[in-house]
Enzyme design. Structure first.
Site, PDB file in Angstrom:
ATOM      1  N   ASP A 290      26.608  37.022  40.306  1.00 28.81           N
ATOM      2  CA  ASP A 290      27.193  35.737  40.593  1.00 28.81           C
ATOM      3  C   ASP A 290      28.119  35.387  39.421  1.00 28.81           C
ATOM      4  O   ASP A 290      28.159  36.068  38.392  1.00 28.81           O
ATOM      5  CB  ASP A 290      26.093  34.681  40.807  1.00 28.81           C
ATOM      6  CG  ASP A 290      26.595  33.511  41.613  1.00 28.81           C
ATOM      7  OD1 ASP A 290      25.788  32.805  42.218  1.00 28.81           O
ATOM      8  OD2 ASP A 290      27.839  33.304  41.642  1.00 28.81           O
TER       9      ASP A 290
HETATM   10  C1  GLC Z   1      29.308  30.510  42.707  1.00 28.87           C
HETATM   11  C2  GLC Z   1      28.143  30.597  43.660  1.00 28.87           C
HETATM   12  C3  GLC Z   1      28.205  31.772  44.598  1.00 28.87           C
HETATM   13  C4  GLC Z   1      29.652  32.068  44.949  1.00 28.87           C
HETATM   14  C5  GLC Z   1      30.336  32.525  43.685  1.00 28.87           C
HETATM   15  C6  GLC Z   1      31.834  32.788  43.926  1.00 28.87           C
HETATM   16  O1  GLC Z   1      28.869  30.165  41.422  1.00 28.87           O
HETATM   17  O2  GLC Z   1      26.844  30.587  43.077  1.00 28.87           O
HETATM   18  O3  GLC Z   1      27.430  31.440  45.761  1.00 28.87           O
HETATM   19  O4  GLC Z   1      29.729  33.091  45.926  1.00 28.87           O
HETATM   20  O5  GLC Z   1      30.199  31.600  42.611  1.00 28.87           O
HETATM   21  O6  GLC Z   1      32.477  31.603  44.226  1.00 28.87           O
END
Ligand code: GLC
Length: 732
Positions: A290
Site C-alpha cells: 500500500d
Molecule cells: C491508499 C489506500 C489503498 C489505495 C492506495 C492507492 O492509501 O490504502 O486502498 O489503493 O493508497 O491509492
C-alpha cells in the site's frame, strides 16, 4: 559497482546471442508462449532495469495537454508501474510511448488506479453491494467499471477491497463487503470476475487487486493504520477466506495492508505474503505494497531505516513498492551486499512481467482514443448502477406499511441530502463527478410527478444552525407525509475517516423530533458509508430506508423505492449496534461460557438494533418448515435442506434465503452460526418457491485450524435459516 558492470556486459552479450539477427528478440514475438517471452526478456535485463520494474510512482491530474511533455519527462522510462490520476488516454499513451521508445528494452508501464465501485459511472459502495446479495449484478457493474477505466488507459485496479470489518467506527468499513467471511468471499470472486473477464488481454478487461492483505479491518478501536491483534485461528477462519476466494477466482495481484498483524506488519509478513498467498494459494500474480507502506515499517517499529525496511519487505515476499521509492533506493545495494540474490529479484520481476504480457501490453501498449460520449456514463452502465442500487437499499422499518407511498398527494421532502449530489457517490468516487449524480429531489420529481412536493433543506449535516427548522415544520404541516433525507458526508467514511461516534450529529436528530412532533408520518432515508446508531431515530421514524451511498443513480433508486417501483430486497451485510457501546458486535460470534443473563450487559440489551441478514420487503414472505433429505450424512455424501417460501402479498418481490451452519461441539470452537449459502430469487405475488441448500460436508461443514488445514469432525451439526428455524443432522 564492478559486479553491475560485468552483469550488464553479460546481459548485453546474452541478448546479442539470443537475438536472431534477422528478427525481433523473442520477448517481442507475440506468437511465443508468455513464459518464454518473460524468460527471454529477464535474460536481457540489467539489475537496475529489473529493480525499476518493482517500483510504482504516480502521474496525472495533468489537465493541460500543453505541459504533458514535462509530466512525461519526469517519469523514468523504465518504471514498472504508475498510479494513473487522469481520465483520458492521451497522457497515458504519451507516457507509455516514453517507456516503449526511450528505454533500452521497451517494457510497457502498468497503469493502476483505485476503481473501487465505479470509474466514472459510480455504483453503490461495496458495503451496500453486499446487501444486494446479487453477485451477478456486482460482476456486471465491475465489468462496466473496468470498461470505462480501460478506455481511459487503466490496466489494473486496486480493487476489490475484501477486508472483514466488525467496527463501524472504522471509516473503511464502507469499502468492503461487511462482517461475514462467506458473503465477502462470494463478492470478492464476483468482483474479480467482473474486472478481469474471461480474457485479460481483451479490450475492456483490467487486472484486479485483492486488498488490504491482511486483517486491516481489525484495526484497534476502529482507528485506521493501527495495530491489529489477530490470532492465527482468526486469521484463517475470519480474514483469509475472502482473499482465498479472490485468488481462486483468478485475481492477478494483492496489496499488502498498513496494519501490524500481532507484531509483524502485513507489508513484511512472510507467513501471509509468501507461505500462504504465494506458496499455498499459488497466486498467479504479484503483491504490491500500500501507499508508502514499505517506508512505514520504520514508523511501525520494525525497521531501523529504509534499507532494512526494503530488506524485510522484499524477503517477506512483497514484490512491488508503491510510491515511497525505497526499493529504488535500496535494492541494488542489498543485492551488492549479498542480502538479496539477483535470482530473488528475478522471481518478483517475473511475476510483474507475466501480468504485463497477459494483459497484452507488449503487443498493444496504447489505448485507443475514444470520445467520452462513447465510453463513459453509458446508458447501459447507468441502468446497471440503478439496478444494483435498487437492490442494495435495506428497508429497516415500515410501520403500518407506510411505504410505498400511495395516494399521498402532498409530500414534504426535507433534509441536507435532498439536493445533494457529491455525498451520494461515497468516499472512493474514482473519477466520478458530483454533476453525474441524480439528487433525491430530482428522483422524487420524476417519480412523483403528480404530487405536490414541498422542499426544505432545513439544516446542514453537522452545524448548530436550527434556523431552517421552522420552514421544514411548515412544509411538514402542509403535507400528508414527510420524507426526511439525513445522513453522512461522503468523507466521513473511507480512508483515514475513523469516527469516535457512529451517531449522526445532534442537529439532524433534533430535526427529526421536530418533524415527528407535527404528527405527520415520517419516512427517514439515510445516506451513509457505515452502520449508524439509529436507536433514537428508530423511535421517531415511521419508516426507515437505509440507502447507503448509492452512486450516480442514487436519487432515482431512492425515489423508486419510495414509490414502490422498486421493492426493497437488501439484507444487511453488517450488524447495526443498538448503541456503539456494544462494539464490536457481529453475528458470527463464539458462544459464551455462560448462558441466561450472565455475560450480557446489565444496563442495556446485548442484542443489536438490526442484526446481520436483516431486511424488510413490501412483500410478505412466509417461510414453511425446513425439511432435510436425511438425518445423517457421510463424508463424500450430500444432505439437502429445503424450505418453501410463499409471497403472501399482492406485490412481487425478491427474497434472499440465508442458510447457516452450526457445529455445537468442535475441537476448535465455532461461531454460534456461520453463513454458508444464500440464494436470491423473485417470488411473484401469491406464489411459492422452494429453496434448497445442498450441504457438502467438505465445503460446508469443515473448518480450518490455525494453520489453515481443513478439519472435518463427525458429530452433530445444525442447519438454520435467518428466521431461526433449524434442523439437526449428524455427520458420520
Ligand atoms: C491508499 C489506500 C489503498 C489505495 C492506495 C492507492 O492509501 O490504502 O486502498 O489503493 O493508497 O491509492
Amino acid at each position: 559497482m564492478k559486479k553491475t558492470i560485468i552483469a550488464a556486459i553479460i546481459a548485453a552479450a546474452t541478448a546479442a546471442v539470443a537475438c536472431d539477427r534477422n528478427s525481433d528478440p523473442a520477448y517481442k514475438d507475440a506468437s511465443r508462449p508468455v513464459d518464454e517471452r518473460v524468460a527471454d526478456l529477464l535474460g536481457r535485463m540489467t539489475l537496475e532495469e529489473k529493480i525499476m520494474q518493482l517500483n510504482q510512482y504516480t502521474v496525472g491530474d495533468n489537465d493541460n495537454a500543453n505541459n504533458i511533455g514535462e509530466a512525461v519527462a519526469a517519469i523514468p522510462a523504465t518504471i514498472g508501474s504508475l498510479i494513473y490520476m487522469s481520465d483520458d488516454a492521451v497522457l497515458r499513451n504519451a507516457t507509455q510511448k516514453h517507456a516503449m521508445e526511450d528505454s533500452r528494452l521497451g517494457i510497457p508501464i502498468l497503469f493502476g488506479y483505485d476503481v473501487i465501485h465505479g470509474y466514472r459511472t459510480i455504483a453503490p459502495i461495496p458495503l451496500a453491494q453486499a446487501c444486494s446479495r446479487n453477485p451477478e449484478l456486482v460482476t456486471k457493474c465491475a465489468s462496466n467499471s473496468a470498461a470505462e477505466a480501460w478506455s481511459s488507459g487503466i490496466d489494473w485496479t486496486f480493487s476489490p477491497m475484501v477486508d472483514i470489518a466488525h467496527d463501524p467506527r472504522w471509516g473503511r468499513v464502507a469499502e468492503g463487503y461487511g462482517e461475514d467471511p462467506y458473503t465477502a468471499s462470494v463478492f470478492s470472486a464476483a468482483a474479480v470476475r467482473g474486472y478481469q473477464g474471461d480474457d485479460l488481454s481483451a479490450p475492456g478487461n483490467i487486472a484486479s487487486c485483492l486488498k488490504h492483505y491482511i486483517g486491516y479491518g481489525a484495526s484497534e478501536a476502529g482507528r485506521d493504520y493501527v495495530y491489529t491483534e489477530i490470532s492465527r485461528q482468526s486469521l484463517w477462519d475470519t480474514y483469509l477466506p475472502s482473499f482465498k476466494a479472490g485468488v481462486e477466482a483468478g485475481a492477478r495481484s494483492a496489496m499488502s495492508a498498513f496494519n501490524n498483524i500481532s507484531g509483524t506488519p502485513a507489508t513484511a509478513n512472510h507467513y501471509t505474503l509468501t507461505e500462504v498467498m504465494k506458496n499455498r494459494w499459488k497466486l498467479n500474480g504479484f503483491i504490491v505494497s500500500d501507499w508508502d507502506a514499505v517506508k512505514q515499517l520504520v514508523t511501525q517499529g520494525m525497521a531501523a531505516d529504509e534499507r532494512e525496511a526494503a530488506l524485510l519487505a522484499f524477503k517477506a515476499g512483497l514484490d512491488m513498492d508503491m510510491v515511497d521509492n525505497v526499493y529504488c533506493k535500496c535494492l541494488a545495494s542489498l543485492v551488492e551486499s549479498g542480502d538479496i540474490s539477483e535470482r530473488e529479484i528475478d522471481e518478483s520481476v517475473r511475476r510483474i512481467l507475466k501480468l504485463k504480457f497477459d494483459l497484452g501490453l507488449f503487443d498493444h501498449p496504447y489505448t485507443d482514443i475514444i470520445p467520452d460520449s462513447e465510453r463513459i456514463l453509458q446508458p447501459s452502465a447507468r441502468a446497471d448502477a440503478l439496478a444494483l442500487a435498487s437492490e442494495s437499499m435495506v428497508l429497516l422499518k415500515n410501520e403500518d406499511a407506510l411505504l410505498p407511498l400511495k395516494g399521498q398527494r402532498r409530500i414534504a421532502l426535507v433534509g441536507p441530502l435532498v439536493d445533494d449530489r457529491l455525498n451520494l457517490l461515497g468516499s472512493w468516487l474514482g473519477r466520478g463527478k458530483a454533476e453525474d449524480a441524480v439528487t433525491v429531489r430530482e428522483g422524487m420529481n420524476a417519480e412523483f410527478a403528480n404530487a405536490d412536493i414541498l422542499y426544505s433543506r432545513a439544516c446542514d449535516f453537522e452545524n448548530d444552525d436550527r434556523g431552517g427548522f421552522a420552514d421544514a415544520v411548515r412544509a411538514a404541516r402542509a403535507s400528508d407525509v414527510v420524507v426526511y433525507c439525513m445522513g453522512e458526508r461522503n468523507f466521513w467514511s473511507g480512508e483515514n475517516a475513523s469516527r469516535s461516534t457512529i451517531s449522526l450529529p445532534a442537529v439532524q436528530e433534533e430535526l427529526l423530533k421536530a418533524l415527528k412532533a407535527t404528527g405527520r408520518p415520517v419516512v427517514v432515508v439515510i445516506t451513509a458509508g457505515r452502520p449508524l446508531d439509529l436507536t433514537r431515530i428508530e423511535k421517531d421514524a415511521d419508516a426507515i430506508l437505509y440507502a447507503w451511498q448509492l452512486g450516480v443513480e442514487g436519487g432515482n433508486a431512492i425515489a423508486g423505492a419510495l414509490s414502490g417501483k422498486f421493492n426493497p430486497s437488501g439484507k444487511l451485510a453488517i450488524t447495526f449496534p443498538y448503541t456503539q457501546g456494544q462494539i464490536p458486535i457481529y453475528y458470527n460470534r463464539r458462544p459464551s461460557s455462560r448462558t441466561g443473563s450472565q455475560g450480557l450487559y446489565q444496563d442495556i440489551t446485548s442484542e443489536p438494533l438490526y442484526p446481520y441478514g436483516y431486511g424488510l420487503s413490501y412483500s410478505d414472505f412466509v417461510y414453511g418448515d425446513m425439511t432435510l433429505s436425511a438425518e445423517n450424512v457421510s463424508r463424500g455424501g450430500k444432505i439437502t435442506a429445503s424450505v418453501d417460501v410463499t409471497n403472501d402479498s399482492a406485490v412481487d418481490g425478491m427474497e434472499t434465503v440465508q442458510w447457516f451452519i452450526s457445529d455445537p461441539a468442535c475441537t476448535v470452537t465455532r461461531p454460534v452460526k456461520e453463513m454458508r449459502h444464500f440464494e436470491k430469487r423473485l417470488i411473484k405475488a401469491g406464489t411459492t418457491e422452494t429453496f434448497k441448500f445442498e450441504i457438502d460436508p467438505d465445503k460446508d461443514l469443515a473448518f480450518v485450524d490455525d494453520d489453515g488445514q481443513p478439519v472435518l469432525e463427525s458429530g452433530e451439526f445444525r442447519v438454520s435459516l435467518y428466521n431461526g428455524d433449524a434442523k439437526v443432522f449428524f455427520l458420520k
